[in-house]
Each structure stands twice: as C-alpha cells, then as structure tokens.
Motif scaffolding. Structure first.
Motif, PDB file in Angstrom:
ATOM      1  N   GLN A 102      15.580 -38.714  79.979  1.00  0.00           N
ATOM      2  CA  GLN A 102      16.155 -39.050  78.668  1.00  0.00           C
ATOM      3  C   GLN A 102      15.295 -38.622  77.474  1.00  0.00           C
ATOM      4  N   VAL A 103      13.970 -38.549  77.646  1.00  0.00           N
ATOM      5  CA  VAL A 103      13.144 -38.167  76.487  1.00  0.00           C
ATOM      6  C   VAL A 103      13.565 -36.788  75.946  1.00  0.00           C
ATOM      7  N   PRO A 104      13.773 -35.777  76.809  1.00  0.00           N
ATOM      8  CA  PRO A 104      14.238 -34.484  76.260  1.00  0.00           C
ATOM      9  C   PRO A 104      15.596 -34.575  75.566  1.00  0.00           C
ATOM     10  N   ILE A 105      16.414 -35.565  75.940  1.00  0.00           N
ATOM     11  CA  ILE A 105      17.744 -35.658  75.304  1.00  0.00           C
ATOM     12  C   ILE A 105      17.611 -36.164  73.861  1.00  0.00           C
ATOM     13  N   THR A 106      16.436 -36.708  73.494  1.00  0.00           N
ATOM     14  CA  THR A 106      16.252 -37.100  72.074  1.00  0.00           C
ATOM     15  C   THR A 106      16.241 -35.843  71.195  1.00  0.00           C
ATOM     16  N   ARG A 107      16.107 -34.652  71.847  1.00  0.00           N
ATOM     17  CA  ARG A 107      16.159 -33.397  71.060  1.00  0.00           C
ATOM     18  C   ARG A 107      17.445 -32.628  71.370  1.00  0.00           C
ATOM     19  N   CYS A 108      18.445 -33.339  71.885  1.00  0.00           N
ATOM     20  CA  CYS A 108      19.730 -32.702  72.202  1.00  0.00           C
ATOM     21  C   CYS A 108      20.373 -32.176  70.919  1.00  0.00           C
ATOM     22  N   SER A 109      21.142 -31.095  71.030  1.00  0.00           N
ATOM     23  CA  SER A 109      21.720 -30.464  69.819  1.00  0.00           C
ATOM     24  C   SER A 109      22.802 -31.339  69.187  1.00  0.00           C
ATOM     25  N   TYR A 110      23.343 -32.326  69.930  1.00  0.00           N
ATOM     26  CA  TYR A 110      24.401 -33.147  69.329  1.00  0.00           C
ATOM     27  C   TYR A 110      23.781 -34.414  68.735  1.00  0.00           C
ATOM     28  N   GLY A 111      23.823 -34.544  67.431  1.00  0.00           N
ATOM     29  CA  GLY A 111      23.151 -35.607  66.678  1.00  0.00           C
ATOM     30  C   GLY A 111      23.313 -37.011  67.214  1.00  0.00           C
ATOM     31  N   PRO A 112      24.562 -37.506  67.330  1.00  0.00           N
ATOM     32  CA  PRO A 112      24.734 -38.900  67.762  1.00  0.00           C
ATOM     33  C   PRO A 112      24.113 -39.202  69.137  1.00  0.00           C
ATOM     34  N   TYR A 113      24.168 -38.249  70.063  1.00  0.00           N
ATOM     35  CA  TYR A 113      23.593 -38.467  71.404  1.00  0.00           C
ATOM     36  C   TYR A 113      22.074 -38.525  71.301  1.00  0.00           C
ATOM     37  N   ALA A 114      21.489 -37.571  70.557  1.00  0.00           N
ATOM     38  CA  ALA A 114      20.019 -37.522  70.407  1.00  0.00           C
ATOM     39  C   ALA A 114      19.512 -38.817  69.768  1.00  0.00           C
ATOM     40  N   ARG A 115      20.226 -39.300  68.749  1.00  0.00           N
ATOM     41  CA  ARG A 115      19.750 -40.501  68.037  1.00  0.00           C
ATOM     42  C   ARG A 115      19.893 -41.741  68.920  1.00  0.00           C
ATOM     43  N   ALA A 116      20.963 -41.792  69.739  1.00  0.00           N
ATOM     44  CA  ALA A 116      21.117 -42.943  70.656  1.00  0.00           C
ATOM     45  C   ALA A 116      19.938 -42.971  71.629  1.00  0.00           C
ATOM     46  N   MET A 117      19.495 -41.765  72.027  1.00  0.00           N
ATOM     47  CA  MET A 117      18.408 -41.666  73.026  1.00  0.00           C
ATOM     48  C   MET A 117      17.078 -42.178  72.467  1.00  0.00           C
ATOM     49  N   VAL A 118      16.840 -41.982  71.177  1.00  0.00           N
ATOM     50  CA  VAL A 118      15.551 -42.401  70.606  1.00  0.00           C
ATOM     51  C   VAL A 118      15.367 -43.894  70.835  1.00  0.00           C
ATOM     52  N   ARG A 119      16.423 -44.663  70.546  1.00  0.00           N
ATOM     53  CA  ARG A 119      16.324 -46.123  70.660  1.00  0.00           C
ATOM     54  C   ARG A 119      16.287 -46.523  72.143  1.00  0.00           C
ATOM     55  N   ILE A 120      17.107 -45.835  72.951  1.00  0.00           N
ATOM     56  CA  ILE A 120      17.168 -46.188  74.385  1.00  0.00           C
ATOM     57  C   ILE A 120      15.808 -45.946  75.046  1.00  0.00           C
ATOM     58  N   CYS A 121      15.171 -44.825  74.724  1.00  0.00           N
ATOM     59  CA  CYS A 121      13.885 -44.505  75.370  1.00  0.00           C
ATOM     60  C   CYS A 121      12.824 -45.553  75.038  1.00  0.00           C
ATOM     61  N   LYS A 122      12.847 -46.099  73.832  1.00  0.00           N
ATOM     62  CA  LYS A 122      11.862 -47.142  73.480  1.00  0.00           C
ATOM     63  C   LYS A 122      12.059 -48.338  74.413  1.00  0.00           C
ATOM     64  N   GLU A 123      13.294 -48.732  74.642  1.00  0.00           N
ATOM     65  CA  GLU A 123      13.544 -49.918  75.479  1.00  0.00           C
ATOM     66  C   GLU A 123      13.261 -49.607  76.950  1.00  0.00           C
ATOM     67  N   GLU A 124      13.502 -48.340  77.363  1.00  0.00           N
ATOM     68  CA  GLU A 124      13.254 -47.981  78.768  1.00  0.00           C
ATOM     69  C   GLU A 124      11.777 -48.145  79.120  1.00  0.00           C
ATOM     70  N   SER A 125      10.875 -47.903  78.164  1.00  0.00           N
ATOM     71  CA  SER A 125       9.452 -47.971  78.542  1.00  0.00           C
ATOM     72  C   SER A 125       9.096 -49.421  78.891  1.00  0.00           C
ATOM     73  N   PHE A 126       9.713 -50.391  78.213  1.00  0.00           N
ATOM     74  CA  PHE A 126       9.504 -51.808  78.614  1.00  0.00           C
ATOM     75  C   PHE A 126      10.060 -51.998  80.017  1.00  0.00           C
ATOM     76  N   HIS A 127      11.221 -51.401  80.318  1.00  0.00           N
ATOM     77  CA  HIS A 127      11.851 -51.572  81.634  1.00  0.00           C
ATOM     78  C   HIS A 127      10.923 -51.050  82.729  1.00  0.00           C
ATOM     79  N   GLN A 128      10.315 -49.901  82.466  1.00  0.00           N
ATOM     80  CA  GLN A 128       9.442 -49.328  83.503  1.00  0.00           C
ATOM     81  C   GLN A 128       8.188 -50.182  83.662  1.00  0.00           C
ATOM     82  N   ARG A 129       7.598 -50.638  82.546  1.00  0.00           N
ATOM     83  CA  ARG A 129       6.360 -51.424  82.638  1.00  0.00           C
ATOM     84  C   ARG A 129       6.589 -52.710  83.426  1.00  0.00           C
ATOM     85  N   GLN A 130       7.715 -53.381  83.168  1.00  0.00           N
ATOM     86  CA  GLN A 130       7.913 -54.661  83.863  1.00  0.00           C
ATOM     87  C   GLN A 130       8.138 -54.442  85.355  1.00  0.00           C
ATOM     88  N   GLY A 131       8.756 -53.307  85.716  1.00  0.00           N
ATOM     89  CA  GLY A 131       8.955 -53.005  87.134  1.00  0.00           C
ATOM     90  C   GLY A 131       7.629 -52.703  87.811  1.00  0.00           C
TER      91      GLY A 131
END
Ligand code: 3HC
Length: 311
Positions: free
Chosen positions: A135-164
């Motif tokens: 997902q981190v590379p998708i934050t640079r996806c050419s389609y704006g709304p998808y890339a911007r959704a990924m920025v926020r999702i990736c921040k939350e995913e790092s908490f998900h990985q740490r707790q696991g």
C-alpha cells in the motif's frame, strides 16, 4: 474522445501528476481503478471476519481493546476506499452487489481460518506487514482519491503491524505451549501472506498496463521480495522460524532467496475454493440482509431532512 483530452491525460501521467475525478480519463483506466479499489475495499470489510472471531476470546482486556480498535480501523479503511471508488461513478450499492454475487473479489488471505489467539499476532505482523509493503507505493498512485485514501490507511496499518508483532513477541517468550502456538500460526500464515502480492509477474495480466498508468508502481514480485527481505530479520528477533527451508541470503542479489510458492493453492483460493471462502461470503450476505433496516432507516431520515430543507 477528442485528441486534446487524450493528450492532457497522457501528459499528466507522463509528468507523474494526479488524475482527479473531474478529469477526462480513458474508460479502461477508470475500469481498472474501479476493479482494484473495489477489491481493496471488499478485502478490508471481509478481513474483519477472521479477526472479529477473536474479539470475545481475547486473553486480556488490553488485548481485546487493541483488537477491537484494529477491526474498527479495517471498517474505516473499507469506507475510505468505497468513497474513493464512488468518485469514479460507481455506487457503494453496486459494488456490494458485485461482491455478494461473486463478480468482484477480495484478497485471498482472508479465506484462511483463525485457529488460535496467536493468529491475531501472525495476521498483524505478516498480513498487515504485507499490506503496508503493497500500500505505501499506492500513496503515489496516479489517481488522486485512491492515493490520498492510502496515506491515512498506511498510518493506521503501522499500528496494526506493531500490535501483531508484539503479540508474537510476548507468546514467543511465554510458556512452551505459547511459543508453539506462535510458531504454528507463523507456519500457517507465511505462504498465504506471500500470495497476497498476486501472481508472478509473468502471469500477471494487469501489471504492465497498471504500471504504465502509474497505478502499480512496483511489480508483484518486486513487492513480494521487499516483504520477504523485511520479514526475515523480524522473524529472527521474534526467535521464530519461517516455514521455508530454502530461505537464505543471496549476497549477489542483495536479497533473500526463498522457496517456490504453491500457485495451485493460490488460484484455488482466488477462484473461491479456499478453506473459508463460502463461510466468509455467507457471513457477508447475512450481514447485508440483517443491516437492511439500518440502510432503510438512514435513507428515510435523509429524505425527511431533505423535505424539511425544501419546505
Ligand atoms: N487475492 C485475490 N485476487 C488476487 C490476488 C489476491 N491476493 N492477487 C491477484 N488477484 C487477482 C487480481 O484481482 C486479478 O483478477 P481480476 O482481473 O479478476 O481482478 C488477477 O488475480 C491477476 O492478478 P494481477 O496481478 O494481474 O492483478 P492486479 O494488477 O490487480 O494486482 C494486486 C493484484 C497486487 C492485489 C493489486 O490489485 C493491488 O495492489 N490491490 C490493492 C491492494 C489490495 O487489495 N490489498 C489486499 C488487501 S489486504 C488489506 O488491505 C487488509 C489489511 O488492511 C489487513
């Protein structure tokens, strides 16, 4: 479409800039994004089931609170992604219909069962870890709304990985039984996590076009390799082993070599015949039916609000 519009689209892609909802775009570009964003959203929602199974059985209040927060995050990720897909002119209802009728998919990884509490650790560490790499590379996806959704999702995913990771870290240093449970979970989730990245590059029908359009920034195999290279040292610090006898550092390549992936298993699961496909879809269909009254009530309320505004 008129040549100027095509030119503008191609110039934007060539300049590595963003396409926004109101811009002209080729039908195939739009269709590819609807396909990928919808499947991504479906994955987030279906992905709540395997982990949701363990919320009532978490070993402590702290673990329960963390797992509940994570599963709620996944629901939010689904909402962001359905919203990004809606900017392409499809409705959430249509996408839900396509999921429930099997015309759209979700990630293969969620068709495996969660047999013990340690699976919550393996999913957080491996599945969310793989999701971050993808997902981190998708934050640079050419389609704006998808890339911007990924920025926020990736921040939350790092908490998900740490707790696991932390769940497995605790179990690996617990009793022999807890250690064995952690190792068993890693053994079961390792190969399916590698399959999340998709088929090998030479069997990936969408990659070339998706990369030309700046939707996919790295190939399936490149991101899979990046994930393996990240996970091996982490497994060592967990003092758990990865279930691949061929895993070894290759100085020439500067990467870890790893064993063959069972692509028959991958395609069996993708085609709907994995361990839990039927159960996941039955549960999702039931949730949709049980939730109908909420959707109707919300729509009725919205209609009343609109009528009041107009009156
Ligand atoms: N599970 C199910 N289907 C898969 C798959 C997988 N792991 N990998 C590939 N496929 C499907 C593709 O959808 C495509 O089928 P389709 O034409 O019917 O859509 C076919 O296999 C061929 O694969 P390609 O590599 O040609 O397809 P893509 O270019 O779409 O690449 C992908 C596949 C890398 C998964 C890409 O779609 C992608 O990056 N998607 C966005 C990320 C995503 O969906 N991640 C999985 C969600 S996990 C998650 O987010 C939960 C986490 O928060 C815990």
């Amino acid at each position: 479409a008129d040549a100027a519009l095509v030119e503008a689209f191609e110039a934007t892609i060539a300049a590595d800039e963003r396409i926004e909802p109101r811009d002209w775009m080729p039908d195939d570009y739009r269709a590819t994004l609807v396909r990928q964003i919808a499947q991504h959203a479906h994955s987030e929602i279906i992905g709540m089931q395997p982990e949701g199974n363990w919320i009532t059985r978490a070993p402590s209040l702290r673990r329960k609170a963390i797992l509940m927060a994570k599963v709620q995050d996944e629901a939010g990720h689904g909402a962001y992604l359905y919203s990004a897909a809606e900017t392409l002119g499809v409705s959430r209802d249509e996408l839900t219909e396509q999921l429930l009728t099997g015309r759209q998919k979700y990630s293969s990884i969620f068709n495996y069962p969660t047999l013990t509490w340690a699976d919550m650790g393996a999913i957080g560490w491996l599945v969310d870890g793989a999701a971050i790499v993808n997902q981190v590379p998708i934050t640079r996806c050419s389609y704006g709304p998808y890339a911007r959704a990924m920025v926020r999702i990736c921040k939350e995913e790092s908490f998900h990985q740490r707790q696991g990771f932390e769940i497995l870290h605790a179990l690996a240093r617990g009793t022999e039984a807890q250690r064995a449970m952690a190792q068993d979970a890693v053994d079961r989730w390792w190969w399916p996590s590698l399959m999340m990245f998709g088929p090998p590059d030479d069997e990936s029908p969408h990659s070339a076009q998706s990369m030309a359009w700046g939707i996919k920034r790295f190939s399936n195999d490149e991101l899979r390799q990046r994930f393996v290279d990240m996970a091996v040292p982490q497994a060592e610090s967990l003092t758990l082993t990865l279930p691949d006898a061929e895993l070894r550092w290759n100085e020439q390549r500067g990467h870890y070599d790893f064993g063959p992936i069972d692509w028959d298993e991958f395609w069996t699961v993708v085609k709907g015949n994995g361990p839990c496909n039927r159960q996941r879809m039955e549960h999702r269909r039931a949730a949709h039916a049980d939730g109908a009254w909420v959707r109707e009530a919300a729509a009725a309320y919205a209609a009343k609000q609109d009528a009041r505004r107009v009156a």
